[in-house]
Design a protein around this motif. Structure first.
Motif, PDB file in Angstrom:
ATOM      1  N   LEU A 126      42.082  -6.808 -14.081  1.00 16.48           N
ATOM      2  CA  LEU A 126      41.125  -6.590 -12.998  1.00 16.48           C
ATOM      3  C   LEU A 126      40.663  -7.906 -12.391  1.00 16.48           C
ATOM      4  O   LEU A 126      40.510  -8.028 -11.172  1.00 16.48           O
ATOM      5  CB  LEU A 126      39.919  -5.807 -13.518  1.00 16.48           C
ATOM      6  N   LEU A 127      40.443  -8.901 -13.237  1.00 13.68           N
ATOM      7  CA  LEU A 127      40.011 -10.209 -12.749  1.00 13.68           C
ATOM      8  C   LEU A 127      41.054 -10.802 -11.805  1.00 13.68           C
ATOM      9  O   LEU A 127      40.721 -11.371 -10.752  1.00 13.68           O
ATOM     10  CB  LEU A 127      39.772 -11.151 -13.932  1.00 13.68           C
ATOM     11  N   LEU A 129      43.089  -9.209  -9.865  1.00 12.53           N
ATOM     12  CA  LEU A 129      43.013  -8.530  -8.567  1.00 12.53           C
ATOM     13  C   LEU A 129      41.888  -9.107  -7.717  1.00 12.53           C
ATOM     14  O   LEU A 129      42.044  -9.291  -6.505  1.00 12.53           O
ATOM     15  CB  LEU A 129      42.803  -7.029  -8.757  1.00 12.53           C
ATOM     16  N   ASP A 130      40.749  -9.396  -8.339  1.00 10.57           N
ATOM     17  CA  ASP A 130      39.650 -10.024  -7.602  1.00 10.57           C
ATOM     18  C   ASP A 130      40.084 -11.366  -7.027  1.00 10.57           C
ATOM     19  O   ASP A 130      39.756 -11.711  -5.882  1.00 10.57           O
ATOM     20  CB  ASP A 130      38.444 -10.221  -8.522  1.00 10.57           C
ATOM     21  N   HIS A 131      40.823 -12.115  -7.820  1.00 11.56           N
ATOM     22  CA  HIS A 131      41.248 -13.441  -7.373  1.00 11.56           C
ATOM     23  C   HIS A 131      42.337 -13.357  -6.314  1.00 11.56           C
ATOM     24  O   HIS A 131      42.392 -14.188  -5.396  1.00 11.56           O
ATOM     25  CB  HIS A 131      41.697 -14.273  -8.576  1.00 11.56           C
ATOM     26  N   SER A 133      42.446 -11.008  -4.110  1.00 18.14           N
ATOM     27  CA  SER A 133      41.668 -10.686  -2.911  1.00 18.14           C
ATOM     28  C   SER A 133      41.040 -11.941  -2.321  1.00 18.14           C
ATOM     29  O   SER A 133      41.029 -12.126  -1.094  1.00 18.14           O
ATOM     30  CB  SER A 133      40.589  -9.652  -3.248  1.00 18.14           C
ATOM     31  N   GLU A 134      40.522 -12.817  -3.166  1.00 21.46           N
ATOM     32  CA  GLU A 134      39.931 -14.067  -2.689  1.00 21.46           C
ATOM     33  C   GLU A 134      40.968 -14.918  -1.951  1.00 21.46           C
ATOM     34  O   GLU A 134      40.694 -15.465  -0.870  1.00 21.46           O
ATOM     35  CB  GLU A 134      39.354 -14.858  -3.864  1.00 21.46           C
ATOM     36  N   LYS A 234      40.403  -3.030  -4.709  1.00 19.30           N
ATOM     37  CA  LYS A 234      40.112  -4.464  -4.785  1.00 19.30           C
ATOM     38  C   LYS A 234      40.590  -5.219  -3.540  1.00 19.30           C
ATOM     39  O   LYS A 234      39.978  -6.209  -3.133  1.00 19.30           O
ATOM     40  CB  LYS A 234      40.784  -5.057  -6.027  1.00 19.30           C
ATOM     41  N   LEU A 235      41.695  -4.746  -2.945  1.00 23.38           N
ATOM     42  CA  LEU A 235      42.290  -5.443  -1.800  1.00 23.38           C
ATOM     43  C   LEU A 235      42.059  -4.676  -0.512  1.00 23.38           C
ATOM     44  O   LEU A 235      42.835  -4.786   0.437  1.00 23.38           O
ATOM     45  CB  LEU A 235      43.801  -5.628  -2.023  1.00 23.38           C
TER      46      LEU A 235
END
Length: 243
Positions: A126-127, A129-131, A133-134, A234-235
């Motif tokens: 999950l982390l 995916l957040d990154h 997206s960043e 997330k995206l």
């Protein structure tokens, strides 16, 4: 063992000196007879090394995880996920360039955490995916005025272990689509993994009698924007919409 810390791991972009380590780490779980070569992975990050995530422990500085995302053009992603191209055949012309392309296909080549990953930290799947997206947000901000917004046409991973199959097929809701990978992973009596292509029942029976254990069949697991997934949650700002 690294001391436990609530401080988050430090993410940085892949560097040339990391690439041999990534290849060695991947070979532990996928000892194929045609492994990815160093020049190929180097070409993947000619444009956007920021999508190759190396996670370091905030105190010790040791590498605690990797998430190697390959940014592909839409044709490149479609060729890979349909079985027309193998990962080792992804040449630079199939790699996404933010200055040239508008549509990006995301393929996860390798994602793994080490034993030193602090259990207090978020789930790596999950982390990452957040990154991702960043990074997509940063790429969007760098685009020239007037260019279309970048969009993601798909997400995929060649899952070669039970953990990978659970991550992509379970958490991400990716599925096999059209292309069936015919590589099988077995473990010998000493614990070493072996990848066998086009395994027949007779060959499997012989290997089992020799002391091998069947682990899994490798799977090209694919997700498109018309399917529900935590990935698109997330995206969400970068999903290619279809009419």
């Amino acid at each position: 063992m690294a001391p436990s810390s609530p401080v988050m791991p430090i993410r940085r972009a892949i560097r040339p000196q990391d690439m041999s380590l990534v290849l060695a780490t991947d070979s532990r779980v996928y000892p194929t007879s045609s492994p990815l070569q160093l020049p190929t992975i180097q070409s993947w990050y000619q444009y956007h090394p920021e999508l190759g995530f190396i996670y370091e422990h905030p105190i010790t500085g040791e590498v605690v995880a990797t998430c190697i995302a390959v940014a592909l053009t839409k044709p490149g992603w479609e060729q890979l996920t349909s079985g027309q191209k193998a990962e080792s055949e992804l040449t630079v012309d199939l790699i996404y360039s933010n200055a040239r392309d508008d549509v990006i296909g995301l393929h996860i080549y390798h994602v793994e955490r080490e034993a030193s990953w602090d259990p207090a930290w978020p789930k790596l799947g999950l982390l990452a995916l957040d990154h991702i997206s960043e990074v997509l947000g940063e790429l969007q901000a760098q685009r020239e005025p007037g260019k279309p917004s970048l969009s993601v046409c798909g997400f995929s991973g060649l899952a070669v272990s039970p953990t990978g199959i659970n991550l992509f097929g379970g958490l991400y809701n990716c599925r096999e689509k059209g292309f069936t990978c015919n590589e099988f992973v077995l473990r010998d009596a000493a614990g070493a993994l072996k990848v066998v292509s086009d395994l027949s029942q007779d060959e499997l029976q012989r290997m089992l009698q020799e002391g091998y254990q069947f682990v899994n069949r490798c799977k090209m697991l694919v997700l498109t924007p018309d399917e529900p997934s935590i990935v698109w949650a997330k995206l969400s700002g970068y999903v290619q919409r279809t009419a």
